[in-house]
Design a protein around this motif. Structure first.
Motif, PDB file in Angstrom:
ATOM      1  N   GLY A 149     110.794  25.620  27.905  1.00  0.00           N
ATOM      2  CA  GLY A 149     110.449  25.277  26.634  1.00  0.00           C
ATOM      3  C   GLY A 149     111.362  25.939  25.824  1.00  0.00           C
ATOM      4  O   GLY A 149     110.779  25.965  24.428  1.00  0.00           O
ATOM      5  N   ARG A 150     111.887  26.892  26.080  1.00  0.00           N
ATOM      6  CA  ARG A 150     112.487  28.012  25.270  1.00  0.00           C
ATOM      7  C   ARG A 150     113.912  27.422  24.495  1.00  0.00           C
ATOM      8  O   ARG A 150     114.249  27.542  23.504  1.00  0.00           O
ATOM      9  N   TYR A 151     114.599  26.410  25.457  1.00  0.00           N
ATOM     10  CA  TYR A 151     115.698  25.654  24.731  1.00  0.00           C
ATOM     11  C   TYR A 151     115.152  24.151  24.695  1.00  0.00           C
ATOM     12  O   TYR A 151     114.552  23.538  25.586  1.00  0.00           O
ATOM     13  N   LYS A 152     115.570  23.535  23.568  1.00  0.00           N
ATOM     14  CA  LYS A 152     115.155  21.920  23.368  1.00  0.00           C
ATOM     15  C   LYS A 152     116.494  21.277  24.100  1.00  0.00           C
ATOM     16  O   LYS A 152     117.606  21.681  24.203  1.00  0.00           O
ATOM     17  N   VAL A 153     116.104  20.205  24.745  1.00  0.00           N
ATOM     18  CA  VAL A 153     116.950  19.381  25.595  1.00  0.00           C
ATOM     19  C   VAL A 153     117.669  18.635  24.662  1.00  0.00           C
ATOM     20  O   VAL A 153     116.996  17.231  24.242  1.00  0.00           O
ATOM     21  N   LYS A 154     118.769  18.517  24.140  1.00  0.00           N
ATOM     22  CA  LYS A 154     119.520  17.668  23.170  1.00  0.00           C
ATOM     23  C   LYS A 154     120.553  16.809  24.042  1.00  0.00           C
ATOM     24  O   LYS A 154     120.747  15.710  23.256  1.00  0.00           O
TER      25      LYS A 154
END
Length: 201
Positions: A149-154
Motif C-alpha cells: 500500500g506504499r505505492y498506488k497501482v496506476k
C-alpha cells in the motif's frame, strides 16, 4: 549552531520508507508491518493482523489445526519487456524445508505482469499446502510496495492482478511481504526461467 530539525511528517515518512518488515516485526511482534506503516503515515490501517482481534477470514484446509508458518519466494522472468515470460515460486516450511515448487510458462507479457502472476501462483500453492501464516519475499521492489500500500497501482494492466493478490492474501490468518535482493531469490528466479526454457525446449 546545529541545523534545523526536519518536519515531523518528513521524519515519519523516512522511518516508514527505511524500516524493513523484519525490524517492525521485532518492535511490534503482534502487529503487521503494513499496519504500523499506515499508522505512521496517519492512514487507517488496511491490514488487520492482531490475531486476537482480526476479523475472520476464509480458512485453509487445515482449519482447526495450528496454522502452519511458511515462507514464500516468488519471481517473474520476461525475456524482453514484453517478451516470453515465466513464473517461479518456492514454498518453505517452518524449518526451512522445501514444501513445494512451481515453474510456469506465462506466454508473452511484461516483467511486472510476470511478477504478479508468479505471486498469484505462489499464493495458490501456499493455500493448498495449508499455510496459515505466510511471509512473502520478492526481488521486485515495485510489486512489494504496491502490495504494502506504499505505492498506488496506476497501470491498468496490473490493477486486476493486484486485486487478485489482495483477495488471496485475505485467505491467510496473517501475512507479510518484503523485498529481498535478487541473490536471495535465486531459487525462484531459476524456476521462472525453467518455465520459459521448458516452452522453448
Amino acid at each position: 549552531m546545529g541545523s534545523e530539525l526536519p518536519a515531523r511528517d518528513h521524519i515519519l515518512r523516512q522511518l516508514t520508507d527505511h524500516l524493513d518488515d523484519d525490524t517492525l516485526r521485532r518492535i511490534f511482534p503482534d502487529q503487521h508491518p503494513a499496519a504500523i506503516r499506515d499508522l505512521l503515515l496517519g492512514r487507517q490501517p488496511t491490514t488487520a493482523v492482531n490475531r486476537a482481534t482480526a476479523a475472520p477470514t476464509a480458512r485453509s484446509a487445515t482449519a482447526g489445526k495450528a496454522a502452519a508458518a511458511c515462507r514464500l519466494f516468488t519471481d517473474g522472468a520476461s525475456r524482453g519487456n514484453p517478451g516470453q515470460a515465466g513464473a517461479g515460486a518456492v514454498l518453505l516450511g517452518e524449518q526451512g524445508e522445501e514444501l513445494a515448487t512451481c515453474s510456469v510458462y506465462l506466454g508473452t507479457c511484461t516483467n511486472n505482469v510476470a511478477e504478479y502472476k508468479a505471486l498469484l501462483v505462489g499464493l495458490e500453492e501456499a493455500q493448498r499446502k495449508g499455510c496459515g501464516q505466510l511471509a512473502i519475499f520478492l526481488d521486485s521492489e515495485l510489486i512489494v510496495r504496491q502490495v504494502q500500500g506504499r505505492y498506488k497501482v496506476k497501470n491498468e494492466t496490473l490493477l486486476p492482478l493486484f486485486r487478485q493478490v489482495k483477495e488471496r492474501l485475505d485467505r491467510f490468518d496473517t501475512w507479510s511481504i518484503a523485498h529481498v535482493p535478487r541473490a536471495q531469490n535465486a531459487r525462484a528466479d531459476q524456476l521462472a526461467n525453467q518455465g520459459i526454457d521448458r516452452q522453448n525446449g
